[in-house]
Design an enzyme around this catalytic site. Structure first.
Site, PDB file in Angstrom:
ATOM      1  N   GLU A   8      -5.060  -2.631  12.957  1.00  0.00           N
ATOM      2  CA  GLU A   8      -4.761  -3.484  11.796  1.00  0.00           C
ATOM      3  C   GLU A   8      -5.705  -4.675  11.756  1.00  0.00           C
ATOM      4  O   GLU A   8      -6.160  -5.087  10.693  1.00  0.00           O
ATOM      5  CB  GLU A   8      -3.306  -3.959  11.809  1.00  0.00           C
ATOM      6  N   GLU A  23       0.853  -1.190   0.000  1.00  0.00           N
ATOM      7  CA  GLU A  23       0.000   0.000   0.000  1.00  0.00           C
ATOM      8  C   GLU A  23       0.891   1.243   0.000  1.00  0.00           C
ATOM      9  O   GLU A  23       1.842   1.296   0.771  1.00  0.00           O
ATOM     10  CB  GLU A  23      -0.895   0.031   1.237  1.00  0.00           C
ATOM     11  N   GLU A  34      -9.724   4.139   6.480  1.00  0.00           N
ATOM     12  CA  GLU A  34      -8.874   4.634   7.553  1.00  0.00           C
ATOM     13  C   GLU A  34      -9.645   5.381   8.648  1.00  0.00           C
ATOM     14  O   GLU A  34      -9.480   5.112   9.822  1.00  0.00           O
ATOM     15  CB  GLU A  34      -7.743   5.503   6.991  1.00  0.00           C
ATOM     16  N   ASN A  76      -2.149  -6.187   5.699  1.00  0.00           N
ATOM     17  CA  ASN A  76      -2.220  -7.256   4.691  1.00  0.00           C
ATOM     18  C   ASN A  76      -3.088  -8.411   5.177  1.00  0.00           C
ATOM     19  O   ASN A  76      -2.965  -8.851   6.311  1.00  0.00           O
ATOM     20  CB  ASN A  76      -0.821  -7.788   4.417  1.00  0.00           C
TER      21      ASN A  76
HETATM   22  N1  B3K Z   1      -2.912   1.134   5.717  1.00  0.00           N
HETATM   23  C1  B3K Z   1      -1.601   1.321   6.285  1.00  0.00           C
HETATM   24  C2  B3K Z   1      -0.949   2.588   5.862  1.00  0.00           C
HETATM   25  C3  B3K Z   1      -0.300   2.511   4.531  1.00  0.00           C
HETATM   26  C4  B3K Z   1       0.494   3.755   4.230  1.00  0.00           C
HETATM   27  C5  B3K Z   1       0.994   3.766   2.843  1.00  0.00           C
HETATM   28  N2  B3K Z   1       1.816   4.918   2.571  1.00  0.00           N
HETATM   29  C6  B3K Z   1      -1.626   1.236   7.769  1.00  0.00           C
HETATM   30  C7  B3K Z   1      -2.905   1.550   8.419  1.00  0.00           C
HETATM   31  O1  B3K Z   1      -3.459   2.621   8.300  1.00  0.00           O
HETATM   32  O2  B3K Z   1      -3.415   0.707   9.097  1.00  0.00           O
HETATM   33 ZN    ZN Z   2      -5.344   1.948   8.881  1.00  0.00          ZN
END
Ligand code: B3K
Ligand code: ZN
Length: 877
Positions: A301, A123, A323, A268
């Site tokens: 996560e 990402e 997010e 992931n």
């Molecule tokens: N989704 C990732 C962040 C990715 C950042 C890419 N530059 C972590 C999170 O927000 O949980």
């Molecule tokens: Zn996140």
């Protein structure tokens, strides 16, 4: 580089049903074979479109379409793409062979090595550094991944999903594992890990009875330090079942801690990868703040499994869909696990410290941006924290039950899809029957709304009215602002400190204790009000706005002592302290010295003896607004020297007035018994540290000895690190001894030693810049390791305002120099550091000019990354 616009979104021309990846892992030359099942997208608006795949930093070895190797004339290759003009009408199989060099990858995007461990970060757009692909979140595929490596170098082989098989090949010279993830996902959620790692394991039974194997992988010898992360994971899984009815959906859930990572962690599917700083913790090595951070990031996560993975984003403009929502969920988790009000205070502090300044400066952007040059620049406080506030407001407006129904509908309706904000909002509108169209402005309009509240009491009529006015300041690209739908939770305190009943004929504008402010200006009149009340507005911080209410210092002290909303008790203390400090800064800038401060000290003192308040809350009362908070509040002609002095002046005044009381807090809360990271014990340590911080400002022998005593006799890192910071900021002889002692004890631990860098980076002593510069050449510093850069350079620029903003501009020059050095190999980290300059326009003229000069240097640089280029462009605009 040209900007990408939300309005240009088109569905993909092709879909990829399944992906087979085969990795022959090798440090300098990893071979990747990718086999894709591709078909034309029936929803595509383009006929006969060529297949254009994204790719960067790849060596292409072969392209094979339905078994036929394509010749050079059958495809086109650029630095960022592979185009196949002619593809079959029917579904086809495309095989692509590439070679990549993980050992040279210091951008930490795509496949790279961290202390010998192969790992990935995809990402937002890292997958294209692994193979040519449709690297966009609305292309969902199932993945089967075969990893092959040297068993000595990489005994552990992991990827997403469940493991199908493993074995050895080449007479034991190599070994392999095959993983399959049955849940279709976008490629940004792909991950692999291969390395020599140790692990701890646990079992989890889901609510419906499935068994899940949980494993956390860490460096050898660090197993014990993963216990807290495991505990946090189990609690998160249970909580998501109870609170949102969400169960886990694979046989295993793996977390891997790596040392070199651009951010905190990555969600992931089934294989979360973490910055090791957010996994490893023991009482000796980590502070309570780290324990809390681990708990919340593990939760965050994990929660992404539903909000982000099962339902992902249609395009990167919808980033807040996953997010903001997931931050809201992790905040709620922490509130349930700990103290709700203390959690709210710390979330609001965070919002005001990072999001508010972002929203009022040149980098302001809507929670759902409309364009970007580099998407990685949009993982911001606005998208995350303001995004979470929006979800919280939906919950406030709808109430808990309807909010939950809306979430249920969202999960049910969009599971397996790549969704949009409109679809998300529609679920809540549908279950509640409410019109959320005005509310939707929160996603598109940037800037923090100002709400001004005026009050008037009519003694004879026994009525009390609140007149509320809202305005949203101009922000880049947005001159005209529309009125927002702002939910303001309120209460009225009678003279005895109790809440008065809220009776009004305001109709829809007041529901329970929530005023729905929708007009530019609105007046609400309360009837049957026996005496002039004290208003408590924006309880629980029900909306992310700047609030101005006419409250005297007496009113603030009254609210601090009596408000039934604990958040607003803290808010009253904070406003009181802020006002006092701002007055002190004003006096100093006129060459005077303000005599204020005793009023606040008295109110604080009274609150500190209230045993109904838990210690974590009292610790929050003792923590004064930071120098940066004061700078944000002042907002223009900021002179950090005056702010530093005012801050010290108020701190010392409180310490002098409350010396005995603070000393007593520090003495009586002394740690006894074994360490426990739970909220009650952490709260005591927080209060003890906050008391010590005030006392230490006195700089007296007694105070320094007390601090040194805490450092040298500390039984945990929470006490040690705090005392170390205070000593490092002092001019005492114990300063050097403590720093040397810490170094001796921890220099071999690459996580813990960052505390030593931080202590020196934050010290307001006059030689701070020289010290920091020297430390960039220290043997334990590594400019390619993001944690080191953040600990030293990031903390200097963000957490040491008086030394970073030196009147001679040398702080800015240093930062720019470091940014340009880092930009050559890690653009994301370089661009992140530039954030420290986002409020440069608010500086007083001399510093402003020096800051501009430093920034201009970047524009003169021949070849900045897209990341840095975009931020400088916007910052200087
Ligand atoms: N989704 C990732 C962040 C990715 C950042 C890419 N530059 C972590 C999170 O927000 O949980
Ligand atoms: Zn996140």
């Amino acid at each position: 580089p040209r900007p990408i616009y939300l309005r240009d979104y088109r569905p993909p021309n092709f879909l990829i049903k399944s992906v087979n990846l085969d990795f022959k892992l090798d440090a300098a030359a990893t071979k990747v074979r990718s086999r894709l099942k591709v078909r034309h997208n029936p929803k595509s608006q383009v006929h006969n479109a060529p297949l254009i795949l994204d790719g960067e930093n790849l060596k292409l070895d072969a392209v094979i379409l339905d078994g036929n190797t394509l010749t050079r004339s059958q495809y086109r290759l650029t630095k960022t793409s592979l185009t196949i003009p002619e593809t079959p009408i029917k579904p086809f199989t495309l095989e692509i062979h590439t070679t990549i060099d993980p050992s040279q990858n210091k951008s930490l995007q795509g496949l790279y090595r961290s202390r010998g461990v192969f790992c990935t970060q995809c990402e937002a757009q890292g997958f294209r550094r692994i193979t040519y692909f449709l690297d966009r979140p609305d292309v969902l595929s199932t993945y089967t991944v075969r990893l092959e490596a040297d068993p000595k170098e990489a005994p552990v082989l992991l990827s997403n999903g469940n493991r199908l098989e493993r074995g050895t090949s080449d007479r034991g010279e190599r070994h392999y594992a095959v993983w399959h993830d049955p849940h279709p996902k976008p490629c940004y959620l792909f991950a692999l890990v291969a390395g020599d790692l140790s692990s701890i394991a646990a079992d989890f039974k889901t609510a419906s009875g499935s068994d899940v194997g949980l494993t956390i992988y860490v460096e050898h010898g660090k197993e014990e330090r993963a216990a807290w992360a495991m505990d946090s994971l189990k609690r998160s899984m249970r909580w998501d079942e109870k609170r949102f009815g969400r169960e886990y959906d694979l046989e295993v859930f793996n977390i891997v801690a790596v040392s070199d990572f651009n951010m905190g962690a990555m969600e992931n599917k089934g294989l979360n990868i973490f910055n090791d700083r957010l996994v490893l913790a023991s009482p000796e090595t980590a502070t309570d703040t780290t324990f809390e951070a681990i708990e919340s990031v593990v939760a965050h996560e994990y929660f992404h499994n539903w909000t982000g993975n099962r339902i992902t984003c249609r395009d990167w403009f919808q980033l807040c869909l996953k997010e903001g929502l997931t931050v809201y969920r992790d905040q709620e988790f922490s509130a349930d696990e700990r103290s709700r009000v203390v959690q709210r205070i710390s979330d609001v502090r965070q919002l005001k410290a990072h999001q508010f300044p972002e929203d009022s400066g040149p980098l302001a952007h809507p929670v759902r941006p409309e364009s970007y040059i580099e998407i990685n620049n949009f993982y911001t406080a606005t998208v995350y924290e303001k995004g979470a506030e929006i979800v919280r407001m939906i919950a406030t407006i709808l109430g808990a039950e309807a909010f939950r129904s809306g979430m249920d509908l969202y999960f049910e309706r969009h599971d397996g899809e790549a969704a949009t904000i409109e679809q998300f909002l529609e679920c809540f509108a549908e279950v509640s029957g409410r019109d959320l169209s005005q509310f939707a402005l929160w996603y598109s309009q940037s800037g923090t709304p100002h709400v001004e509240c005026r009050t008037s009491y009519d003694k004879r009529a026994r009525t009390y009215s609140l007149t509320l006015k809202q305005t949203t300041p101009q922000t880049p690209g947005q001159q005209q602002k529309n009125p927002m739908h702002i939910p303001l939770r309120i209460g009225l305190l009678g003279p005895d400190g109790h809440d008065l009943p809220l009776t009004t004929d305001a109709g829809d504008a007041l529901q329970d204790d929530i005023i729905h402010l929708r007009q530019p200006s609105q007046t609400i009149t309360f009837t049957d009000v026996p005496a002039r009340p004290i208003p408590s507005v924006l309880r629980e911080f029900s909306a992310p706005v700047h609030l101005e209410v006419e409250l005297s210092e007496k009113d603030l002290a009254f609210l601090l002592a009596n408000d039934s909303d604990a958040f607003n008790r803290w808010q009253a203390a904070n406003t009181y302290a802020m006002r006092t400090m701002v007055a002190m800064v004003e006096a100093l800038s006129r060459g005077k010295r303000s005599s204020r401060g005793t009023g606040f000290a008295k109110a604080l003192s009274a609150a500190l003896v209230d045993d109904n308040l838990d210690w974590a809350f009292r610790a929050e009362l003792m923590r004064l607004p930071s120098q940066s908070d004061v700078a944000t509040e002042i907002g223009q002609n900021v002179d950090h020297t005056f702010i530093y002095r005012a801050h010290r002046q108020l701190t010392r005044l409180i310490a002098r007035r409350l010396e005995d009381q603070l000393a007593a807090i520090h003495d009586t809360l002394k740690e006894s018994g074994p360490f426990s990271p739970d909220a009650a014990n952490a709260g005591k340590r927080a209060a003890r540290n906050a008391a010590l911080q005030l006392l230490a400002s006195l700089g007296s022998k007694t105070a320094i000895n007390r601090t040194a005593d805490q450092y040298f006799n500390a039984s945990n890192m929470t006490e040690a690190a705090h005392a170390l910071n205070l000593l490092a900021a002092s001019n005492s002889p114990q300063r050097r001894t403590a720093l040397d002692h810490f170094y001796q004890r921890w220099h071999e631990d690459h996580v813990v030693i960052d505390t030593w860098f931080v202590a020196q980076a934050q010290s307001p002593r006059n030689n701070a810049l020289d010290v920091v510069r020297a430390l960039t050449r220290h043997e334990r510093f590594d400019i390619t390791a993001p944690n080191k850069v953040r600990a030293l350079i990031g903390n200097f620029a963000l957490m040491n305002p008086v030394q970073f903003n030196r009147p001679d501009g040398k702080g800015y020059e240093f930062l720019v120099e470091q940014i340009l050095a880092i930009d050559r190999f890690n653009p994301q980290i370089a661009a992140r550091l530039l954030n420290a300059m986002r409020s440069w326009r608010a500086l007083e003229p001399k510093r402003r000019k020096l800051a501009r000069n430093a920034l201009t240097k970047i524009t003169k640089h021949p070849d900045p990354s897209r990341d840095v280029h975009e931020i400088v462009l916007r910052i200087l605009d």
